[in-house]
Motif scaffolding. Sequence first.
Motif, PDB file in Angstrom:
ATOM      1  N   THR A 253       1.263   4.208  -2.706  1.00 25.08           N
ATOM      2  CA  THR A 253       0.883   5.761  -2.461  1.00 25.08           C
ATOM      3  C   THR A 253       2.259   6.641  -2.678  1.00 25.08           C
TER       4      THR A 253
ATOM      5  N   GLY B  84       4.430   4.201   6.510  1.00 26.12           N
ATOM      6  CA  GLY B  84       4.225   5.418   5.318  1.00 26.12           C
ATOM      7  C   GLY B  84       4.915   6.560   6.292  1.00 26.12           C
TER       8      GLY B  84
ATOM      9  N   GLU C 295       0.312  -0.137   8.190  1.00 24.51           N
ATOM     10  CA  GLU C 295       0.531   0.912   6.805  1.00 24.51           C
ATOM     11  C   GLU C 295       0.746   2.100   7.193  1.00 24.51           C
TER      12      GLU C 295
ATOM     13  N   ALA D 151       0.797  -1.374   0.217  1.00 20.69           N
ATOM     14  CA  ALA D 151       0.163  -0.119   0.007  1.00 20.69           C
ATOM     15  C   ALA D 151       0.706   1.314  -0.099  1.00 20.69           C
ATOM     16  N   VAL D 152       1.997   1.316   0.754  1.00 18.99           N
ATOM     17  CA  VAL D 152       2.776   2.571   1.020  1.00 18.99           C
ATOM     18  C   VAL D 152       3.579   2.477  -0.554  1.00 18.99           C
TER      19      VAL D 152
END
Length: 117
Positions: free
Chosen positions: A47, A106, A102, A43-44
């Motif tokens: 992003t 991040g 997450e 996810a990071v």
Amino acid sequence: GTRVPHAWVHRAGVRISTLDMVGPGFTLFTGSSGATWASAADAVSATLNLPICVHNVGADCEIRDIERRWARLTRLTSDEALLVRPDGFVAWRSGPRVWSPEDRLGEVLRQILGLAQ
């Protein structure tokens, strides 16, 4: 930070050094219960548009720590993670029981990269 430690581990029956598993981008080493960290890294990575390679290392993982040297050197528990910069230096180490891997990963990478929160 310090350099990521060297340990001989096995992947698909082949003996490799943990040093050879680092880079070219950031590398996240996790323990055997690292699925949440792997999801967080995906996810990071999406992003921040930043490649993060994830390696689960343990006695029962794809990367097998047969001699338990990695475990002794890093003292990572099964649910912790170790973030390594592309140059092989440890950038960050999680503690046990991180509420949101997450969010924490991040936050750490934004800080390392000098990006606004």
